[in-house]
Design an enzyme around this catalytic site. Sequence first.
Site, PDB file in Angstrom:
ATOM      1  N   CYS A   1     -17.748 -32.779 -27.555  1.00 28.07           N
ATOM      2  CA  CYS A   1     -16.556 -31.972 -27.799  1.00 28.07           C
ATOM      3  C   CYS A   1     -16.644 -31.333 -29.177  1.00 28.07           C
ATOM      4  O   CYS A   1     -16.905 -32.012 -30.163  1.00 28.07           O
ATOM      5  CB  CYS A   1     -15.315 -32.846 -27.702  1.00 28.07           C
ATOM      6  SG  CYS A   1     -13.830 -31.952 -28.153  1.00 28.07           S
TER       7      CYS A   1
ATOM      8  N   HIS B   1     -16.828 -48.172 -23.458  1.00 26.44           N
ATOM      9  CA  HIS B   1     -15.785 -47.270 -23.982  1.00 26.44           C
ATOM     10  C   HIS B   1     -15.027 -46.667 -22.796  1.00 26.44           C
ATOM     11  O   HIS B   1     -15.634 -46.332 -21.767  1.00 26.44           O
ATOM     12  CB  HIS B   1     -16.435 -46.166 -24.821  1.00 26.44           C
ATOM     13  CG  HIS B   1     -15.430 -45.274 -25.506  1.00 26.44           C
ATOM     14  ND1 HIS B   1     -14.760 -44.274 -24.848  1.00 26.44           N
ATOM     15  CD2 HIS B   1     -14.976 -45.253 -26.785  1.00 26.44           C
ATOM     16  CE1 HIS B   1     -13.932 -43.669 -25.701  1.00 26.44           C
ATOM     17  NE2 HIS B   1     -14.059 -44.248 -26.884  1.00 26.44           N
TER      18      HIS B   1
ATOM     19  N   SER C   1      -8.176 -39.198 -34.014  1.00 26.54           N
ATOM     20  CA  SER C   1      -7.115 -40.116 -33.576  1.00 26.54           C
ATOM     21  C   SER C   1      -6.243 -40.577 -34.747  1.00 26.54           C
ATOM     22  O   SER C   1      -5.480 -41.528 -34.609  1.00 26.54           O
ATOM     23  CB  SER C   1      -7.766 -41.323 -32.897  1.00 26.54           C
ATOM     24  OG  SER C   1      -8.804 -41.837 -33.712  1.00 26.54           O
TER      25      SER C   1
ATOM     26  N   GLU D   1     -13.735 -43.785 -22.097  1.00 26.65           N
ATOM     27  CA  GLU D   1     -14.202 -42.490 -21.554  1.00 26.65           C
ATOM     28  C   GLU D   1     -15.492 -42.687 -20.748  1.00 26.65           C
ATOM     29  O   GLU D   1     -15.650 -42.119 -19.665  1.00 26.65           O
ATOM     30  CB  GLU D   1     -14.449 -41.500 -22.692  1.00 26.65           C
ATOM     31  CG  GLU D   1     -14.898 -40.140 -22.154  1.00 26.65           C
ATOM     32  CD  GLU D   1     -15.435 -39.213 -23.239  1.00 26.65           C
ATOM     33  OE1 GLU D   1     -14.868 -39.172 -24.344  1.00 26.65           O
ATOM     34  OE2 GLU D   1     -16.439 -38.525 -22.964  1.00 26.65           O
TER      35      GLU D   1
ATOM     36  N   THR E   1     -18.009 -37.333 -25.024  1.00 28.99           N
ATOM     37  CA  THR E   1     -17.554 -36.173 -25.811  1.00 28.99           C
ATOM     38  C   THR E   1     -17.552 -36.394 -27.321  1.00 28.99           C
ATOM     39  O   THR E   1     -17.599 -35.429 -28.076  1.00 28.99           O
ATOM     40  CB  THR E   1     -16.127 -35.762 -25.384  1.00 28.99           C
ATOM     41  OG1 THR E   1     -15.269 -36.891 -25.554  1.00 28.99           O
ATOM     42  CG2 THR E   1     -16.069 -35.286 -23.956  1.00 28.99           C
TER      43      THR E   1
HETATM   44  S1  SF4 Z   1     -10.161 -32.639 -27.576  1.00 20.03           S
HETATM   45 FE1  SF4 Z   1     -10.013 -34.742 -28.394  1.00 20.03          FE
HETATM   46  S2  SF4 Z   1      -9.580 -36.016 -26.613  1.00 20.03           S
HETATM   47 FE2  SF4 Z   1     -10.375 -34.065 -25.863  1.00 20.03          FE
HETATM   48  S3  SF4 Z   1     -12.548 -34.423 -25.654  1.00 20.03           S
HETATM   49 FE3  SF4 Z   1     -12.224 -33.514 -27.655  1.00 20.03          FE
HETATM   50  S4  SF4 Z   1     -12.075 -35.290 -29.030  1.00 20.03           S
HETATM   51 FE4  SF4 Z   1     -11.787 -36.057 -26.927  1.00 20.03          FE
END
Ligand code: SF4
Length: 296
Positions: A199, A130, A271, A132, A168
Amino acid sequence: MIKVEIDEESGFCFGVVTAIKKAEEELTSGETLYCLGDIVHNSKEVERLKEMGLITINHEEFRRLRNAKVLLRAHGEPPETYTIAKENNIEIIDATCPVVLRLQKRIKQEYKQKDDIQKKQIVIYGKNGHAEVLGLVGQTDGKAIVVEKLDEVKKLDFNRDIRLYSQTTKSLEGFQEIVAYIKEHISPEATFEFYDTICRQVANRMPNIRKFAAAHDLIFFVSGKKSSNGKVLFGECLKVNPNSYLIDSREEIDNKLLNGISSIGICGATSTPKWLMEEISRYIKKQIAISDEEIH
Ligand code: SF4
């Protein structure tokens, strides 16, 4: 009357919103703009930006590029990408999400404590390959160990120190399972430290999406099939409502599913663009109206 509802809390997270805004701003200036990889794991949004002029390239094409402007998406990139950009006179428009950027720095710092690097394993709970994760592994000169699921944790050396981080967008549940397993197996001579770096844009959506999915007879979860957080959030829908379907676009809707139900929920990943969920809602409402006309 069938109720069709869009989940208010689904849709782009702030990291994706910022990246797309940056791309749009750059594109209005009229200059050629490349994006390294799909700007978001959603083919419809990628198409929309392509029509505005955004050119998506892969890493191979990036290596061959000279004197150009390239946008780095929210997932982030390994240090090597910045080195190539410098060598090839590429101007970087860096849209790496601040949450990812912070995690990259933490992992880099951890790796830089070279004194104990020989006995320490830096482990990332994430998806191999991936974007990231590649960016995170890149902070450690490729030394970090990626584990995708509990089964793979067994390959770690429990006699050596372990520092665990997470991509994340992974699930909190999966992370906790791994933490519990390592705690149970780590040798008394070794140390184990773990950092929940998931995240909250994704984790906080879980209770909401479960509530939303449970409140409807039928769920259409709109997401690109490659989206990590899409898979996680769709999994949450399925847990509470087995009548949930992952779709990329309205073309994937099987109209037979609309028969005999009284409420339909439309939700999506971080997304998933709002406009796409709205388009799908309009399409479903139209299909319901057509079938009503046929009956009456
Ligand atoms: S805000 Fe969105 S892009 Fe940033 S880490 Fe969290 S899920 Fe990923």
